[in-house]
Design a protein around this motif. Sequence first.
Motif, PDB file in Angstrom:
ATOM      1  N   UNK A 651       0.856  -1.185   0.000  1.00 54.57           N
ATOM      2  CA  UNK A 651       0.000   0.000   0.000  1.00 54.57           C
ATOM      3  C   UNK A 651       0.892   1.236   0.000  1.00 54.57           C
ATOM      4  N   UNK A 652       0.258   2.376  -0.041  1.00 58.87           N
ATOM      5  CA  UNK A 652       0.969   3.641   0.129  1.00 58.87           C
ATOM      6  C   UNK A 652       2.048   3.876  -0.909  1.00 58.87           C
ATOM      7  N   UNK A 653       3.198   4.401  -0.463  1.00 64.10           N
ATOM      8  CA  UNK A 653       4.283   4.746  -1.384  1.00 64.10           C
ATOM      9  C   UNK A 653       4.814   3.517  -2.113  1.00 64.10           C
ATOM     10  N   UNK A 654       4.920   2.408  -1.418  1.00 67.49           N
ATOM     11  CA  UNK A 654       5.380   1.189  -2.082  1.00 67.49           C
ATOM     12  C   UNK A 654       4.339   0.704  -3.073  1.00 67.49           C
ATOM     13  N   UNK A 655       3.074   0.749  -2.672  1.00 65.42           N
ATOM     14  CA  UNK A 655       2.020   0.307  -3.579  1.00 65.42           C
ATOM     15  C   UNK A 655       1.943   1.162  -4.828  1.00 65.42           C
ATOM     16  N   UNK A 656       2.080   2.472  -4.656  1.00 68.54           N
ATOM     17  CA  UNK A 656       2.006   3.386  -5.797  1.00 68.54           C
ATOM     18  C   UNK A 656       3.324   3.595  -6.506  1.00 68.54           C
ATOM     19  N   UNK A 657       4.357   2.862  -6.114  1.00 68.85           N
ATOM     20  CA  UNK A 657       5.703   2.988  -6.689  1.00 68.85           C
ATOM     21  C   UNK A 657       6.194   4.435  -6.656  1.00 68.85           C
ATOM     22  N   UNK A 658       6.047   5.046  -5.473  1.00 67.63           N
ATOM     23  CA  UNK A 658       6.562   6.393  -5.247  1.00 67.63           C
ATOM     24  C   UNK A 658       7.522   6.390  -4.064  1.00 67.63           C
ATOM     25  N   UNK A 659       8.264   5.315  -3.926  1.00 70.91           N
ATOM     26  CA  UNK A 659       9.177   5.158  -2.795  1.00 70.91           C
ATOM     27  C   UNK A 659      10.278   6.212  -2.795  1.00 70.91           C
ATOM     28  N   UNK A 660      10.630   6.663  -1.592  1.00 71.25           N
ATOM     29  CA  UNK A 660      11.824   7.460  -1.369  1.00 71.25           C
ATOM     30  C   UNK A 660      12.849   6.620  -0.628  1.00 71.25           C
ATOM     31  N   UNK A 661      14.012   7.221  -0.343  1.00 65.50           N
ATOM     32  CA  UNK A 661      15.067   6.452   0.305  1.00 65.50           C
ATOM     33  C   UNK A 661      14.657   5.974   1.702  1.00 65.50           C
ATOM     34  N   UNK A 662      13.926   6.809   2.425  1.00 60.93           N
ATOM     35  CA  UNK A 662      13.590   6.485   3.808  1.00 60.93           C
ATOM     36  C   UNK A 662      12.122   6.113   3.977  1.00 60.93           C
ATOM     37  N   UNK A 663      11.431   5.812   2.895  1.00 62.14           N
ATOM     38  CA  UNK A 663      10.005   5.480   2.989  1.00 62.14           C
ATOM     39  C   UNK A 663       9.812   4.198   3.782  1.00 62.14           C
ATOM     40  N   UNK A 664       8.743   4.181   4.601  1.00 62.88           N
ATOM     41  CA  UNK A 664       8.409   2.933   5.260  1.00 62.88           C
ATOM     42  C   UNK A 664       7.554   2.086   4.317  1.00 62.88           C
ATOM     43  N   UNK A 665       7.335   0.842   4.738  1.00 65.14           N
ATOM     44  CA  UNK A 665       6.571  -0.092   3.915  1.00 65.14           C
ATOM     45  C   UNK A 665       5.178  -0.263   4.505  1.00 65.14           C
ATOM     46  N   UNK A 666       4.168   0.285   3.825  1.00 63.64           N
ATOM     47  CA  UNK A 666       2.774   0.023   4.179  1.00 63.64           C
ATOM     48  C   UNK A 666       2.374  -1.279   3.500  1.00 63.64           C
ATOM     49  N   UNK A 667       1.928  -2.246   4.278  1.00 64.58           N
ATOM     50  CA  UNK A 667       1.610  -3.531   3.659  1.00 64.58           C
ATOM     51  C   UNK A 667       0.625  -4.304   4.526  1.00 64.58           C
ATOM     52  N   UNK A 668      -0.013  -5.277   3.899  1.00 69.15           N
ATOM     53  CA  UNK A 668      -0.859  -6.233   4.608  1.00 69.15           C
ATOM     54  C   UNK A 668      -0.477  -7.633   4.131  1.00 69.15           C
ATOM     55  N   UNK A 669      -0.898  -8.648   4.903  1.00 65.63           N
ATOM     56  CA  UNK A 669      -0.595 -10.035   4.558  1.00 65.63           C
ATOM     57  C   UNK A 669      -1.900 -10.799   4.289  1.00 65.63           C
ATOM     58  N   UNK A 670      -1.937 -11.486   3.161  1.00 61.15           N
ATOM     59  CA  UNK A 670      -3.103 -12.297   2.797  1.00 61.15           C
ATOM     60  C   UNK A 670      -2.665 -13.737   2.528  1.00 61.15           C
ATOM     61  N   UNK A 671      -3.594 -14.658   2.733  1.00 63.18           N
ATOM     62  CA  UNK A 671      -3.304 -16.055   2.387  1.00 63.18           C
ATOM     63  C   UNK A 671      -4.558 -16.698   1.819  1.00 63.18           C
ATOM     64  N   UNK A 672      -4.383 -17.766   1.100  1.00 59.58           N
ATOM     65  CA  UNK A 672      -5.495 -18.545   0.538  1.00 59.58           C
ATOM     66  C   UNK A 672      -5.153 -20.008   0.745  1.00 59.58           C
ATOM     67  N   UNK A 673      -5.540 -20.526   1.899  1.00 59.15           N
ATOM     68  CA  UNK A 673      -5.119 -21.869   2.301  1.00 59.15           C
ATOM     69  C   UNK A 673      -6.144 -22.419   3.293  1.00 59.15           C
ATOM     70  N   UNK A 674      -6.713 -23.591   2.996  1.00 63.93           N
ATOM     71  CA  UNK A 674      -7.747 -24.179   3.851  1.00 63.93           C
ATOM     72  C   UNK A 674      -7.187 -25.073   4.948  1.00 63.93           C
ATOM     73  N   UNK A 675      -5.904 -25.227   5.018  1.00 67.26           N
ATOM     74  CA  UNK A 675      -5.314 -26.100   6.036  1.00 67.26           C
ATOM     75  C   UNK A 675      -5.672 -25.596   7.430  1.00 67.26           C
ATOM     76  N   UNK A 676      -5.964 -26.504   8.350  1.00 68.48           N
ATOM     77  CA  UNK A 676      -6.380 -26.095   9.694  1.00 68.48           C
ATOM     78  C   UNK A 676      -5.350 -25.228  10.424  1.00 68.48           C
ATOM     79  N   UNK A 677      -4.076 -25.393  10.119  1.00 70.30           N
ATOM     80  CA  UNK A 677      -3.030 -24.641  10.808  1.00 70.30           C
ATOM     81  C   UNK A 677      -2.593 -23.396  10.028  1.00 70.30           C
ATOM     82  N   UNK A 678      -3.265 -23.136   8.897  1.00 71.33           N
ATOM     83  CA  UNK A 678      -2.830 -22.039   8.031  1.00 71.33           C
ATOM     84  C   UNK A 678      -2.844 -20.698   8.765  1.00 71.33           C
TER      85      UNK A 678
END
Length: 896
Positions: A651-678
């Motif tokens: 998301x954000x600067x990384x998502x929009x490919x507008x990164x600077x040298x000191x930009x932080x990484x806005x991100x989320x984590x997704x998965x698609x897995x039916x395993x009980x321990x996923x």
Amino acid sequence: MNTEMQVNFSDMLQKTMRCSRYARRVLEADPVLSGWLQQNYTASCNRAEIAHLLEQSGFDLQDERELSRAVRRLRKQLMVKLIFRDLNGLCDLDEVMQAMTALAEIVVQQAQSCLTASLQAQFGSPVGEATGAAQQLLVIGMGKLGGGELNVSSDIDLIFVYAEDGETNGVRTLSNHEFFTRMGRRLINIINEATGDGYVFRVDMRLRPYGESGPLVMSFAALEEYLVSQGREWERYAWIKARVVSPVESLYIIELKELYQPFVFRKYLDFGAIDSMRKLHAQIRQEVQRRDRLDNIKLGPGGIREIEFTAQVFQLIRGGQDERLRILPTRRVLRQLAENGLMAAATVDKLDAAYIFLRNLEHRLQYLDDQQTQALPDKDEDRQLIAEAMGYTDYSVFMQVIDYHRLFVSEQFEQIFGSSEQTPSLLWREDTTVDELVQGLLNLGFIAADDSAQRLLQLRAGLRYRQLSDLSRQRVDGLIPQFIALSAQYSDPDATLSRLLSLLESIIRRAAYLAFLAEYPQALERLTRLVSSSSWAAGYLAQHPALLDELLDARELYQAPEWSEIELDLQTRLDGCGLDAERKLEVLHHVQQEQIFHLLAMDLQGLLPLEKLSDHLSDLADMMLRHVLALCWSVARKRHCDEARFAVIAYGKLGGKEMGYASDLDMIFLYDDDHPEAQENYARLGKSINAMLGSYTASGRLYETDLRLRPNGASGLLVSSIEAFAEYQQAEAWVWEHQALSRARFCAGDLQVGAAFERIRQQVLSLPRDVEKLREEIVVMRQKMHDGHPNRSELFDIKHDSGGMVDIEFIVQFLVLAYAGQYPQLTRNAGNLALLKMAAGFGLIDAALAEQTRTLYRTLRQTQHRMRLNDFSHCRVVKGAIDIAASLQLWAALFG
């Protein structure tokens, strides 16, 4: 010729004959030449005209005696015309130098053609003993002839060589050496011998191997043996300007270059040459003083030789690594030095102006009597003539100008070689007083000299300096003067020196880095250029001093990244770490820092547009995320599958490919897995990724991260399934979350999960919306951001204030959310600039206003980028400095 031109010619002729006794004598003795000049003075002197004049001379150019007369007549014609044109402002320095060079080349080539035919008629053609190939004499022009810079009364420095020994194939035979020796002697006579018609050029053969005691001609093998075993340092200088001037074409020219260029240009940065240059400089000055040549504008202080020497120094040191410096004319070398960043452009401009002035003066001194002189005249009459010829009515005013140029040249010369009485080394002694230090810095152009002096004295008095080993202290004592001298070359020497000293203090106890800086002055120059441009860059190097090694190779440092090759190399380095996760993390740190530093160096050199820089920084972050994810999963204690069905969404600067040298990484984590321990396993994976990215190690940290854009923000689960994410976005997400979604993209992990995310994203962005309600919600959200970033200063905050970057980003997000259902192309994560253009193309906003806003957004981003490179805490500028009318108008058009 009309009356006005006749009057003009008459006036110009009078000036010519007044300022050149030589021209007066020639024209008075030859009325035909005067008539020819009147008909031809308006046309420039060039190679074609010179060749034509020789061809139409009426002499038999294949007869030695007639050729000798023809070329002397030709020189008179050319000299008189050049003098006339130059003194009357009809031509510039380049025309004079190029015409004289062309004359020399044409005469040598014609003489060689004539002599070749004559000698071959007697002895046949010379043939190589080993190859059986036909042999040619190569006439090498050295010095000003080689550089294409001949003056009007110059010697021509020649060297005669041929490829291969052997003998001629005639009935009467000669060895190739004897054949070419005879040719060389006769060629010299044609050009050099003073006859009743005068001479063409004085020929100087003393630059040949062994000088006057050496053979007149030499085979390639003998030349190579000499250069390898006996070539002296000064001969490297001489061979810098070597160029074959005759014949025009030869198969042997390339072979000859390959033979002598390794002698001149070493493969490595030639530190041994530095000391030799200092010694040669001292010899030049001693010779000038011994012969009382201080008024000599070529050899005296601040003269032509010092400009040439300055250019050649850089060529010798760096030409082996940079072929762009293997050029011949002095002025082109100077320009290349500026382009390479080796000398400041303003300094080069002044040196070039001084060179033009001094070379023009040199010609006017020689115009007087066609004498090879560079000495200012003693007689008052001649002084006044020189002043007039240079365009000054008074000799004293003229002398003020020449003194200005010579002083500047001398200062630059002394600055490079460090031999003036006020050298920076005198400013770093135990007995230097504060006042001496301040005055010395002021003399070098420092503005805040008091502050800089205090900083230097504090370092000397500091405990860290006093506790250094003798060797390290010697190295620091050698570095400080260089820091001072290099800083003085930049527009803000005080800030530059301060940043260098801060860096030095951070590494002062690390002997390896001190040794590196002391051993590699070219790295020190690049370091100074870098920190002068950016305080952030200086701080980054202080944090990561191992990057100093990257300064060694400019070709690598300023080469745009090829990410596929870099990633392949990274994987190889990671594989070499085996199962050692800590070593792998260190490799990731080093590669990331290396690439950031390379991009930083290119950025500060103006080699990367900001949009391209942001793309590269985003690509780098993507690559790091891919490998961090893989590393974390490989060392996970619980894994239910070999390949994680897991994705990192940017998301954000990384998502929009507008990164600077000191930009932080806005991100989320997704998965698609039916395993009980996923859920549990991927939650651990997410935590590991976040920790590996954000934790500090001895090498620093990779990135600061922000995971608050996940569903339900900081209170929500760290990772979400695809289904849960889709449901949340469809039913629960706020408008601002959909705004953020417009800049989101898959950046690492499982491709199928990434594709599923992109489908959800497009569906959500294309949902039908009440445009008026959306408009109101956007305005409310924008006001909240205003309230969260109050600006009580008198300056304009380029990001947060009305009309700034956030306004433009909100405009784009509104257009996407309001109209993506109608125009699906708007769901593309194409960046704010492209989406503005796209919206204008669909007729959603005024095209002209959209283009103006695009331009403004670029300007705002570039301004923000420059300010962050110099550690501005707030990116604010004087109100009105940037015209924000376009964004204000576009906001008003959309939101009222």
